[in-house]
Motif scaffolding. Structure first.
Motif, PDB file in Angstrom:
ATOM      1  N   GLY A 116       1.154 -14.704  17.655  1.00 34.23           N
ATOM      2  CA  GLY A 116       1.854 -15.371  16.643  1.00 34.23           C
ATOM      3  C   GLY A 116       1.356 -16.749  16.290  1.00 34.23           C
ATOM      4  N   LYS A 117       2.160 -17.492  15.974  1.00 29.97           N
ATOM      5  CA  LYS A 117       1.681 -19.121  15.542  1.00 29.97           C
ATOM      6  C   LYS A 117       1.527 -19.709  16.839  1.00 29.97           C
ATOM      7  N   LYS A 118       2.065 -19.723  17.733  1.00 32.43           N
ATOM      8  CA  LYS A 118       2.076 -20.555  18.971  1.00 32.43           C
ATOM      9  C   LYS A 118       1.042 -19.580  19.830  1.00 32.43           C
ATOM     10  N   GLY A 119       0.209 -18.668  19.724  1.00 35.18           N
ATOM     11  CA  GLY A 119      -0.680 -18.112  20.338  1.00 35.18           C
ATOM     12  C   GLY A 119      -0.026 -16.841  21.315  1.00 35.18           C
ATOM     13  N   LYS A 120       1.183 -16.734  21.404  1.00 32.09           N
ATOM     14  CA  LYS A 120       1.990 -15.788  22.228  1.00 32.09           C
ATOM     15  C   LYS A 120       2.075 -14.526  21.637  1.00 32.09           C
ATOM     16  N   LEU A 121       1.610 -13.420  22.179  1.00 35.48           N
ATOM     17  CA  LEU A 121       2.100 -12.091  21.973  1.00 35.48           C
ATOM     18  C   LEU A 121       3.302 -11.765  21.497  1.00 35.48           C
ATOM     19  N   GLY A 122       3.607 -11.180  20.509  1.00 30.78           N
ATOM     20  CA  GLY A 122       4.891 -10.863  20.111  1.00 30.78           C
ATOM     21  C   GLY A 122       4.957  -9.076  20.100  1.00 30.78           C
ATOM     22  N   PRO A 123       6.362  -8.765  19.953  1.00 33.24           N
ATOM     23  CA  PRO A 123       6.324  -7.171  19.765  1.00 33.24           C
ATOM     24  C   PRO A 123       5.643  -6.644  18.827  1.00 33.24           C
ATOM     25  N   TYR A 124       5.247  -5.321  18.878  1.00 35.41           N
ATOM     26  CA  TYR A 124       4.316  -4.515  17.916  1.00 35.41           C
ATOM     27  C   TYR A 124       5.166  -4.465  16.478  1.00 35.41           C
ATOM     28  N   ALA A 125       4.584  -4.977  15.678  1.00 34.66           N
ATOM     29  CA  ALA A 125       5.624  -4.915  14.213  1.00 34.66           C
ATOM     30  C   ALA A 125       5.078  -3.506  13.557  1.00 34.66           C
ATOM     31  N   TYR A 126       6.044  -2.570  13.774  1.00 30.42           N
ATOM     32  CA  TYR A 126       5.684  -1.230  13.282  1.00 30.42           C
ATOM     33  C   TYR A 126       6.237  -1.047  11.832  1.00 30.42           C
ATOM     34  N   THR A 127       6.874  -1.981  11.121  1.00 33.47           N
ATOM     35  CA  THR A 127       7.616  -1.841   9.865  1.00 33.47           C
ATOM     36  C   THR A 127       6.687  -1.154   8.907  1.00 33.47           C
ATOM     37  N   LYS A 128       5.510  -1.713   8.600  1.00 34.24           N
ATOM     38  CA  LYS A 128       4.550  -1.394   7.778  1.00 34.24           C
ATOM     39  C   LYS A 128       4.167   0.191   7.971  1.00 34.24           C
ATOM     40  N   LEU A 129       4.078   0.718   8.939  1.00 31.07           N
ATOM     41  CA  LEU A 129       3.461   1.795   9.160  1.00 31.07           C
ATOM     42  C   LEU A 129       4.778   3.098   8.993  1.00 31.07           C
ATOM     43  N   TRP A 130       6.101   2.507   9.447  1.00 32.04           N
ATOM     44  CA  TRP A 130       7.070   3.089   9.365  1.00 32.04           C
ATOM     45  C   TRP A 130       7.494   3.624   7.704  1.00 32.04           C
ATOM     46  N   ASN A 131       7.358   2.582   7.245  1.00 35.71           N
ATOM     47  CA  ASN A 131       7.580   2.701   5.613  1.00 35.71           C
ATOM     48  C   ASN A 131       6.692   3.565   5.094  1.00 35.71           C
ATOM     49  N   GLN A 132       5.532   3.352   5.417  1.00 33.56           N
ATOM     50  CA  GLN A 132       4.463   4.559   4.773  1.00 33.56           C
ATOM     51  C   GLN A 132       4.753   5.752   5.351  1.00 33.56           C
ATOM     52  N   ALA A 133       4.935   5.856   6.315  1.00 35.78           N
ATOM     53  CA  ALA A 133       5.378   7.325   6.888  1.00 35.78           C
ATOM     54  C   ALA A 133       6.609   7.903   6.350  1.00 35.78           C
ATOM     55  N   LYS A 134       7.666   6.881   6.040  1.00 36.20           N
ATOM     56  CA  LYS A 134       8.789   7.615   5.263  1.00 36.20           C
ATOM     57  C   LYS A 134       8.704   7.828   3.762  1.00 36.20           C
ATOM     58  N   LYS A 135       7.605   7.176   3.425  1.00 39.16           N
ATOM     59  CA  LYS A 135       7.342   7.275   1.930  1.00 39.16           C
ATOM     60  C   LYS A 135       6.431   8.780   1.711  1.00 39.16           C
ATOM     61  N   GLN A 136       5.623   8.827   2.606  1.00 38.09           N
ATOM     62  CA  GLN A 136       4.825  10.353   2.572  1.00 38.09           C
ATOM     63  C   GLN A 136       5.760  11.259   2.703  1.00 38.09           C
ATOM     64  N   ALA A 137       6.792  11.036   3.905  1.00 39.81           N
ATOM     65  CA  ALA A 137       7.604  12.110   4.221  1.00 39.81           C
ATOM     66  C   ALA A 137       8.774  12.355   3.121  1.00 39.81           C
ATOM     67  N   ARG A 138       8.851  11.438   2.052  1.00 38.17           N
ATOM     68  CA  ARG A 138       9.932  11.517   1.147  1.00 38.17           C
ATOM     69  C   ARG A 138      11.311  11.254   1.661  1.00 38.17           C
ATOM     70  N   LEU A 139      11.169  10.321   2.841  1.00 42.14           N
ATOM     71  CA  LEU A 139      12.657  10.153   3.427  1.00 42.14           C
ATOM     72  C   LEU A 139      12.966   8.516   3.083  1.00 42.14           C
ATOM     73  N   ASP A 140      13.339   8.137   1.988  1.00 41.90           N
ATOM     74  CA  ASP A 140      13.707   6.921   1.735  1.00 41.90           C
ATOM     75  C   ASP A 140      14.831   6.359   2.347  1.00 41.90           C
ATOM     76  N   ASP A 141      15.809   6.936   2.578  1.00 39.44           N
ATOM     77  CA  ASP A 141      17.112   6.346   3.414  1.00 39.44           C
ATOM     78  C   ASP A 141      17.022   6.691   4.798  1.00 39.44           C
ATOM     79  N   PHE A 142      15.864   7.055   5.493  1.00 41.99           N
ATOM     80  CA  PHE A 142      15.828   7.208   6.931  1.00 41.99           C
ATOM     81  C   PHE A 142      15.638   6.081   7.669  1.00 41.99           C
ATOM     82  N   ARG A 143      16.391   5.623   8.455  1.00 44.86           N
ATOM     83  CA  ARG A 143      16.310   4.619   9.673  1.00 44.86           C
ATOM     84  C   ARG A 143      15.884   5.022  10.970  1.00 44.86           C
TER      85      ARG A 143
END
Length: 121
Positions: free
Chosen positions: A46-73
């Motif tokens: 991050g900004k302070k050079g410390k590693l943060g948790p993996y941000a899966y949101t972008k890939l998760w949203n792509q997978a949901k879109k591909q699977a046509r699961l818009d309201d899946f959490r």
């Protein structure tokens, strides 16, 4: 696996399959993972050079879109897993320990008659 950093600040044991245990061992032994990092799945610094948790949101949203699961959490996966375990006959103390659910677990995950994931009533 023993979890010490939890939402309710109470340590707990989480049972893992051998396959899941192996995945965690491999992740912890990843040569790219810094020794001072306490995260198993880490992202970019991050900004302070410390590693943060993996941000899966972008890939998760792509997978949901591909699977046509818009309201899946993501949390729906946990609910589905617990429902399948109830279908397989897991219940009572072992179920409560594994799922870390509330006292009304059988209302949410009825052992029979209500179907998986349907609230009894």
């Amino acid at each position: 696996m023993r979890l010490t950093d939890t939402k309710n600040n109470e340590a707990r044991l989480v049972p893992l399959t051998q396959a899941a245990t192996e995945v965690f061992k491999q992740a912890l032994n990843n040569p790219v993972r810094p020794l001072d990092c306490d995260l198993v799945f880490f992202g970019e610094p991050g900004k302070k050079g410390k590693l943060g948790p993996y941000a899966y949101t972008k890939l998760w949203n792509q997978a949901k879109k591909q699977a046509r699961l818009d309201d899946f959490r993501f949390h729906d996966l946990r609910h589905e897993a617990v429902s399948r375990l109830v279908e397989a006959g897991l219940s009572g103390g072992r179920f409560d320990q594994w799922a870390q659910v509330h006292a009304d677990a059988e209302e949410i995950y009825p052992p029979e008659g209500g179907g998986p994931g349907r609230k009894a009533g």
